[in-house]
Design a protein around this motif. Structure first.
Motif, mmCIF file in Angstrom:
data_model
loop_
_atom_site.group_PDB
_atom_site.id
_atom_site.type_symbol
_atom_site.label_atom_id
_atom_site.label_comp_id
_atom_site.label_asym_id
_atom_site.label_seq_id
_atom_site.Cartn_x
_atom_site.Cartn_y
_atom_site.Cartn_z
ATOM 1 N N ALA A 252 -4.799 -2.599 -3.317
ATOM 2 C CA ALA A 252 -3.722 -1.615 -3.400
ATOM 3 C C ALA A 252 -2.692 -1.812 -2.296
ATOM 4 C CB ALA A 252 -4.312 -0.204 -3.325
ATOM 5 N N THR A 253 -3.138 -2.213 -1.126
ATOM 6 C CA THR A 253 -2.216 -2.388 -0.002
ATOM 7 C C THR A 253 -1.221 -3.511 -0.274
ATOM 8 O OG1 THR A 253 -3.922 -1.605 1.526
ATOM 9 C CG2 THR A 253 -2.068 -2.802 2.469
ATOM 10 N N MET A 254 -1.715 -4.642 -0.773
ATOM 11 C CA MET A 254 -0.832 -5.767 -1.055
ATOM 12 C C MET A 254 0.109 -5.461 -2.211
ATOM 13 S SD MET A 254 -3.568 -8.903 -0.646
ATOM 14 C CE MET A 254 -2.348 -10.134 -1.062
ATOM 15 N N SER A 255 -0.347 -4.684 -3.197
ATOM 16 C CA SER A 255 0.521 -4.362 -4.331
ATOM 17 C C SER A 255 1.691 -3.466 -3.923
ATOM 18 C CB SER A 255 -0.295 -3.678 -5.428
ATOM 19 O OG SER A 255 -0.749 -2.401 -4.999
ATOM 20 N N ILE A 256 1.580 -2.769 -2.796
ATOM 21 C CA ILE A 256 2.667 -1.916 -2.325
ATOM 22 C C ILE A 256 3.533 -2.632 -1.299
ATOM 23 C CG2 ILE A 256 3.195 0.228 -1.097
ATOM 24 C CD1 ILE A 256 2.279 0.642 -3.940
ATOM 25 N N THR A 257 2.926 -3.369 -0.391
ATOM 26 C CA THR A 257 3.671 -3.963 0.719
ATOM 27 C C THR A 257 4.275 -5.334 0.393
ATOM 28 O OG1 THR A 257 1.608 -4.907 1.587
ATOM 29 C CG2 THR A 257 2.280 -2.746 2.424
ATOM 30 N N ASN A 258 3.700 -6.058 -0.563
ATOM 31 C CA ASN A 258 4.158 -7.429 -0.820
ATOM 32 C C ASN A 258 5.127 -7.549 -1.993
ATOM 33 O OD1 ASN A 258 2.468 -8.079 1.226
ATOM 34 N ND2 ASN A 258 1.118 -9.406 0.057
ATOM 35 N N VAL A 259 5.237 -6.535 -2.827
ATOM 36 C CA VAL A 259 6.118 -6.605 -3.994
ATOM 37 C C VAL A 259 6.662 -5.207 -4.256
ATOM 38 C CG1 VAL A 259 4.227 -6.237 -5.622
ATOM 39 C CG2 VAL A 259 6.292 -7.403 -6.389
ATOM 40 N N GLU A 260 7.899 -5.157 -4.747
ATOM 41 C CA GLU A 260 8.533 -3.864 -4.980
ATOM 42 C C GLU A 260 7.873 -3.111 -6.131
ATOM 43 O OE1 GLU A 260 12.963 -2.020 -6.040
ATOM 44 O OE2 GLU A 260 12.644 -4.190 -5.907
ATOM 45 N N ASP A 261 7.678 -3.779 -7.262
ATOM 46 C CA ASP A 261 7.064 -3.158 -8.434
ATOM 47 C C ASP A 261 6.112 -4.184 -9.040
ATOM 48 O OD1 ASP A 261 6.342 -1.834 -10.711
ATOM 49 O OD2 ASP A 261 8.373 -1.303 -11.326
#
Length: 286
Positions: A130-139
């Motif tokens: 979940a952390t990478m899905s928020i911090t590494n990509v906008e959507d």
């Protein structure tokens, strides 16, 4: 000793300059500590009413990514269950980690043998970090959908029409591995890819149907010719047997009459012996 200290300082500077990786926690500065202390004072003064804003709940299939003054807090995503935030300085985003499926819109693809086909597929994926899905990509959801459509066109563009029609499972596995590799930095796991339908142009469908029909007719003619050949061989063998035993021909006459009489028809057949005709032929020749 000096060399080791130099390498340690250099590695720390490289880690500080690398902004591509999300960092847990970090120094929020003097102003951050002041805001944090004031928020705690406000929470203490408004207790227990402040608990309504401080305590949050996430479901079993959700995770909460918390930012404090714009920085990711230590510990990563929170949940499932209860977690505590400080109002005014903390913000959080819920991430659904259940498997999501979506249909890839029909893509007009030009195959390797210059045939235009329309192909659509279905993709199953889930968020595993979940952390990478928020911090590494906008959507992450929209990015995964766009990448799936692009990957479908790129993969099918390297295949012939016959390979697309006969090797769907192999193409699906290759697309899954490509998508999984592309979405791994986003914390997304591609679980399954399936090609739903391959639509061909109407003219090509008619041509393929005519080709298949012609192939079936050719096989039918070959089978019929082989049957006639085997039947002629059997008749030849039967004729040789009847030649060796003339009485068998008379028995065959009687069997034929029995078969005709069983059908309840009005046809009357008088068998004429072949030997009688042969006697007349021999007198004419003499």
């Amino acid at each position: 000793m000096v060399g080791r200290e130099f390498r340690l300082v250099a590695s720390n500077e490289e880690g500080a300059n690398d902004d591509s990786n999300p960092r847990d926690g970090g120094d929020v500065g003097c102003c951050g500590y002041i805001l944090w202390f004031l928020s705690l004072v406000v929470i203490a003064l408004t207790f227990p009413f402040s608990l309504c804003l401080c305590i949050k709940v996430v479901q079993e299939y959700e995770r909460a990514v918390i930012f404090r003054l714009g920085r990711l807090i230590a510990g990563g995503a929170k949940g499932p269950g209860l977690f505590f935030i400080i109002p005014c300085i903390d913000s959080y985003t819920k991430v659904d980690i259940r498997t999501v499926s979506f249909d890839v819109p029909p893509q007009e693809v030009l195959t390797k043998d210059s045939v235009t086909v329309a192909v659509d597929a279905v993709v199953y994926y889930r968020v595993q970090n979940a952390t990478m899905s928020i911090t590494n990509v906008e959507d992450s959801n929209r990015s995964t959908r766009l990448l799936a459509a692009t990957t479908l066109r790129n993969v099918l563009g390297t295949k012939n029409l016959s390979e697309i029609l006969s090797e769907r499972e192999t193409i699906s596995h290759y697309m899954q591995s490509s998508l999984d590799e592309g979405t791994d930095p986003w914390g997304v796991k591609c679980e399954r890819v399936e090609i739903k339908d391959v639509r061909l142009p109407v003219q090509l469908q008619r041509a393929m149907a005519a080709e298949a029909e012609a192939a079936r007719e050719a096989r039918a003619k070959v089978i019929a010719a082989e049957g006639e050949q085997k039947a002629s061989r059997s008749l030849k063998e039967a004729a040789e047997v009847l030649t060796e035993a003339p009485a068998a021909l008379q028995l065959r006459y009687l069997q034929t009459l029995n078969t005709i009489s069983a059908e309840k028809n009005s046809t009357i057949i008088f068998p004429l012996p072949i030997d009688l005709l042969q006697s007349f032929i021999s007198r004419k020749d003499s």
